[in-house]
Write an enzyme that holds these catalytic residues in place. Structure first.
Site, PDB file in Angstrom:
ATOM      1  N   GLY A  11       0.819  -1.212   0.000  1.00 38.79           N
ATOM      2  CA  GLY A  11       0.000   0.000   0.000  1.00 38.79           C
ATOM      3  C   GLY A  11       0.850   1.257   0.000  1.00 38.79           C
ATOM      4  O   GLY A  11       1.689   1.450   0.890  1.00 38.79           O
ATOM      5  N   GLY A  13      -0.182   4.563   0.222  1.00 37.27           N
ATOM      6  CA  GLY A  13      -0.888   5.777   0.643  1.00 37.27           C
ATOM      7  C   GLY A  13       0.052   6.625   1.485  1.00 37.27           C
ATOM      8  O   GLY A  13       1.280   6.495   1.416  1.00 37.27           O
ATOM      9  N   VAL A  79      -2.511  -7.165  -3.873  1.00 34.30           N
ATOM     10  CA  VAL A  79      -2.213  -8.237  -2.910  1.00 34.30           C
ATOM     11  C   VAL A  79      -3.521  -8.946  -2.577  1.00 34.30           C
ATOM     12  O   VAL A  79      -4.493  -8.321  -2.148  1.00 34.30           O
ATOM     13  CB  VAL A  79      -1.542  -7.667  -1.644  1.00 34.30           C
ATOM     14  CG1 VAL A  79      -1.458  -8.711  -0.545  1.00 34.30           C
ATOM     15  CG2 VAL A  79      -0.151  -7.137  -1.983  1.00 34.30           C
ATOM     16  N   GLU A 166     -17.775  18.197   3.285  1.00 30.90           N
ATOM     17  CA  GLU A 166     -17.043  18.829   2.189  1.00 30.90           C
ATOM     18  C   GLU A 166     -17.716  18.531   0.846  1.00 30.90           C
ATOM     19  O   GLU A 166     -17.839  19.401  -0.012  1.00 30.90           O
ATOM     20  CB  GLU A 166     -15.581  18.352   2.200  1.00 30.90           C
ATOM     21  CG  GLU A 166     -14.832  18.915   3.414  1.00 30.90           C
ATOM     22  CD  GLU A 166     -13.393  18.438   3.551  1.00 30.90           C
ATOM     23  OE1 GLU A 166     -13.001  17.470   2.885  1.00 30.90           O
ATOM     24  OE2 GLU A 166     -12.654  19.059   4.355  1.00 30.90           O
TER      25      GLU A 166
HETATM   26  C1  FAD Z   1     -12.645  11.658   0.878  1.00 27.62           C
HETATM   27  C2  FAD Z   1     -11.641  11.677   2.001  1.00 27.62           C
HETATM   28  C3  FAD Z   1     -11.247  12.897   2.558  1.00 27.62           C
HETATM   29  C4  FAD Z   1     -10.299  12.947   3.577  1.00 27.62           C
HETATM   30  N1  FAD Z   1      -9.910  14.146   4.079  1.00 27.62           N
HETATM   31  C5  FAD Z   1      -8.928  14.201   5.007  1.00 27.62           C
HETATM   32  C6  FAD Z   1      -8.425  15.446   5.481  1.00 27.62           C
HETATM   33  O1  FAD Z   1      -8.902  16.514   5.085  1.00 27.62           O
HETATM   34  N2  FAD Z   1      -7.410  15.423   6.388  1.00 27.62           N
HETATM   35  C7  FAD Z   1      -6.861  14.246   6.833  1.00 27.62           C
HETATM   36  O2  FAD Z   1      -5.919  14.268   7.631  1.00 27.62           O
HETATM   37  N3  FAD Z   1      -7.323  13.065   6.416  1.00 27.62           N
HETATM   38  C8  FAD Z   1      -8.331  13.015   5.508  1.00 27.62           C
HETATM   39  N4  FAD Z   1      -8.793  11.810   5.069  1.00 27.62           N
HETATM   40  C9  FAD Z   1      -8.211  10.575   5.641  1.00 27.62           C
HETATM   41  C10 FAD Z   1      -6.878  10.254   5.002  1.00 27.62           C
HETATM   42  O3  FAD Z   1      -6.935  10.430   3.603  1.00 27.62           O
HETATM   43  C11 FAD Z   1      -6.524   8.817   5.352  1.00 27.62           C
HETATM   44  O4  FAD Z   1      -6.478   8.714   6.757  1.00 27.62           O
HETATM   45  C12 FAD Z   1      -5.189   8.407   4.764  1.00 27.62           C
HETATM   46  O5  FAD Z   1      -5.236   8.431   3.354  1.00 27.62           O
HETATM   47  C13 FAD Z   1      -4.814   6.989   5.210  1.00 27.62           C
HETATM   48  O6  FAD Z   1      -3.585   6.675   4.657  1.00 27.62           O
HETATM   49  P1  FAD Z   1      -3.154   5.155   4.476  1.00 27.62           P
HETATM   50  O7  FAD Z   1      -1.763   5.193   3.931  1.00 27.62           O
HETATM   51  O8  FAD Z   1      -3.398   4.404   5.702  1.00 27.62           O
HETATM   52  O9  FAD Z   1      -4.157   4.550   3.410  1.00 27.62           O
HETATM   53  P2  FAD Z   1      -4.561   5.020   1.877  1.00 27.62           P
HETATM   54  O10 FAD Z   1      -4.185   6.434   1.715  1.00 27.62           O
HETATM   55  O11 FAD Z   1      -5.934   4.583   1.752  1.00 27.62           O
HETATM   56  O12 FAD Z   1      -3.587   4.127   1.041  1.00 27.62           O
HETATM   57  C14 FAD Z   1      -3.773   2.752   0.907  1.00 27.62           C
HETATM   58  C15 FAD Z   1      -3.044   2.284  -0.331  1.00 27.62           C
HETATM   59  O13 FAD Z   1      -3.120   0.851  -0.365  1.00 27.62           O
HETATM   60  C16 FAD Z   1      -3.399   0.417  -1.671  1.00 27.62           C
HETATM   61  N5  FAD Z   1      -4.062  -0.884  -1.558  1.00 27.62           N
HETATM   62  C17 FAD Z   1      -5.246  -1.147  -0.943  1.00 27.62           C
HETATM   63  N6  FAD Z   1      -5.522  -2.467  -1.016  1.00 27.62           N
HETATM   64  C18 FAD Z   1      -4.500  -3.028  -1.678  1.00 27.62           C
HETATM   65  C19 FAD Z   1      -4.202  -4.367  -2.075  1.00 27.62           C
HETATM   66  N7  FAD Z   1      -5.025  -5.397  -1.775  1.00 27.62           N
HETATM   67  N8  FAD Z   1      -3.078  -4.609  -2.783  1.00 27.62           N
HETATM   68  C20 FAD Z   1      -2.233  -3.586  -3.087  1.00 27.62           C
HETATM   69  N9  FAD Z   1      -2.466  -2.305  -2.740  1.00 27.62           N
HETATM   70  C21 FAD Z   1      -3.571  -2.044  -2.036  1.00 27.62           C
HETATM   71  C22 FAD Z   1      -4.279   1.514  -2.247  1.00 27.62           C
HETATM   72  O14 FAD Z   1      -4.238   1.529  -3.670  1.00 27.62           O
HETATM   73  C23 FAD Z   1      -3.650   2.777  -1.632  1.00 27.62           C
HETATM   74  O15 FAD Z   1      -2.651   3.317  -2.461  1.00 27.62           O
HETATM   75  C24 FAD Z   1      -9.750  11.738   4.060  1.00 27.62           C
HETATM   76  C25 FAD Z   1     -10.156  10.517   3.513  1.00 27.62           C
HETATM   77  C26 FAD Z   1     -11.089  10.487   2.498  1.00 27.62           C
HETATM   78  C27 FAD Z   1     -11.501   9.162   1.917  1.00 27.62           C
END
Ligand code: FAD
Length: 413
Positions: A11, A13, A79, A166
């Protein structure tokens, strides 16, 4: 699968990119696996769906992010299975990868809470594909409605957290300020945006003052609030509420909650709140040595034991902290418990209107100052100079002219 890699990150993100970047800087080889070949910036997805900014502002190829790091290798693959005991993952193309340290940062997926019809008929807003699909459907709806002479055109947003607020605010702004100059007269008067939540307010995690400001600003821009009542069913043309109200709807947006994705749910790792994986204070999973779970996929706590929210800053900081602990694992050092630096949170309501609660002391600001802070923080967080400049240009153009004409291409469902 013969080779055992030092670190695999699943992932890319906020959490995964931060971990891989930090480990690369420490000279540790990392394999980053993501189902997409780009990193997506979720906080601005609603702006893509409402034609304020383009896809290239919120999505950046991993190969561009890591072009200067010869330590981070990227594999584009989904994955499909995780073996935490063997610290290996299998991808949809049948390949298996094993590592000394496995980092699971695969984010979350929408949680429809088994609401009948929600998964089938409502649009989630959790990925670039979701945002493009919602934008294409909104545009297509307006094109069709413009040919009709009568009848309400209702758009219902379910969930009054920051994402729902939003999104509802941005759609209502489009109805109020953009539609009249883009479509025939009369269409805007027939378009209505509803925001529904089972709790009696919006922005439940914020202070009463911020909630009150947000409710007033939403109403001012034209959003119809249906608060304190849950959704019992979503169908192709209506949303039914627990009090029996039936809201006819042409488009439904789901901003109602998140849970861990299927691959984590079936991994054998211990689940807790929201279907997320419970982690120990040092961010490792219980019962499995060498497995870290980060960001939205994890239930993390701060040093007082309080649960941390699903936020970009939590995900990023957990990624940075995990990299330090992984470095310690690989060099015979000692892991440290995660210490989260609380920057507070903010939400945009619309043009010149936002709320922010800054820092652990929750210093509250509202209105134009919070609006400017929101834009500044989000521009700073965007990955890549091109993305930051592109977003800033779009925001200035939007503020000055209310010109929202980003082309949204995608097959309406
Ligand atoms: C619409 C929206 C608005 C938001 N606004 C805010 C904000 O204003 N401020 C703030 O702080 N937070 C905000 N958030 C929350 C913030 O975006 C998340 O907390 C953050 O993105 C989490 O990061 P992460 O790395 O855990 O996961 P993600 O950013 O979700 O990244 C996960 C990654 O894993 C990959 N992945 C998933 N499953 C698989 C798999 N099976 N195999 C391979 N790859 C996979 C995905 O493609 C992705 O690239 C918002 C969220 C959303 C949905």
């Amino acid at each position: 699968m013969d080779e055992t890699l030092p670190v695999i990150v699943v992932g890319g993100g906020f959490a995964g990119v931060k971990t891989a970047t930090q480990l690369g800087r420490k000279g540790i080889d990392v394999l980053l696996i993501d189902k997409n070949n780009y990193h997506q910036f979720q906080p601005l997805l609603y702006q893509v769906a409402t034609a304020q900014i383009g896809v290239s502002e919120v999505a950046r190829p991993f190969r561009a992010i890591f072009r200067r790091s010869n330590r981070v290798r990227v594999v584009t693959a989904e994955v499909t299975a995780i073996d935490p005991a063997g610290r290996s993952v299998t991808t949809s193309d049948g390949a298996t990868y094993r590592a000394r340290i496995l980092v699971l940062a695969a984010g979350a997926v929408p949680n429809f809470f088994d609401t009948p019809g929600a998964e089938e008929f409502a649009h989630p807003l959790y990925s670039v594909i979701d945002a493009v699909s919602l934008g294409a459907n909104l545009t297509s709806l307006l094109d069709h409605a413009d040919k009709e002479t009568a009848g309400d055109v209702n758009i219902v947003v379910i969930g009054g957290g920051p994402t729902g607020v939003e999104t509802a605010g941005a759609i209502a702004e489009n109805v109020k300020f953009v539609l009249p100059s883009y479509f025939s007269s009369g269409l805007a008067a027939r378009c209505h945006v509803y925001l529904v939540d089972m709790v009696p307010t919006v922005l439940n995690a914020f202070s009463e003052k911020s909630q009150s400001y947000a409710r007033k600003r939403l109403v001012k821009v034209g959003v119809r609030l249906q608060l304190g009542v849950g959704v019992t069913e979503v169908s192709a043309d209506a949303v039914t509420l627990a009090d029996g109200t039936v809201l006819p709807s042409r488009i439904v947006v789901w901003a109602g909650g998140l849970k861990a994705g299927a691959v984590l749910a079936s991994s054998g790792l211990a689940h807790g709140r929201g279907g997320r994986i419970d982690v120990q204070p040092d961010l490792t999973a219980r019962d499995f040595e060498g497995v870290y779970v980060l960001g939205d996929a994890a239930n993390m706590t701060d040093t007082t034991g309080a649960h941390l929210p699903q936020l970009g800053s939590v995900a990023q900081q957990s990624g940075k902290w995990a990299a330090r602990n992984i470095h310690a694992d690989l060099t015979g050092g000692k892991r440290e418990p995660f210490r989260y630096f609380d920057k507070g949170y903010m939400a945009m309501i619309g043009r010149g209107a936002a709320v922010a609660e800054i820092g652990r002391k929750r210093v509250q600001i509202q209105g134009p100052l919070a609006f400017a802070a929101w834009l500044g923080v989000h521009a700073a967080l965007l990955s890549g100079g091109r993305q930051k400049i592109g977003a800033l240009i779009s925001w200035i153009e939007d503020f000055v002219s209310h010109e929202r004409s980003q082309v949204i291409v995608g097959p309406p469902e």
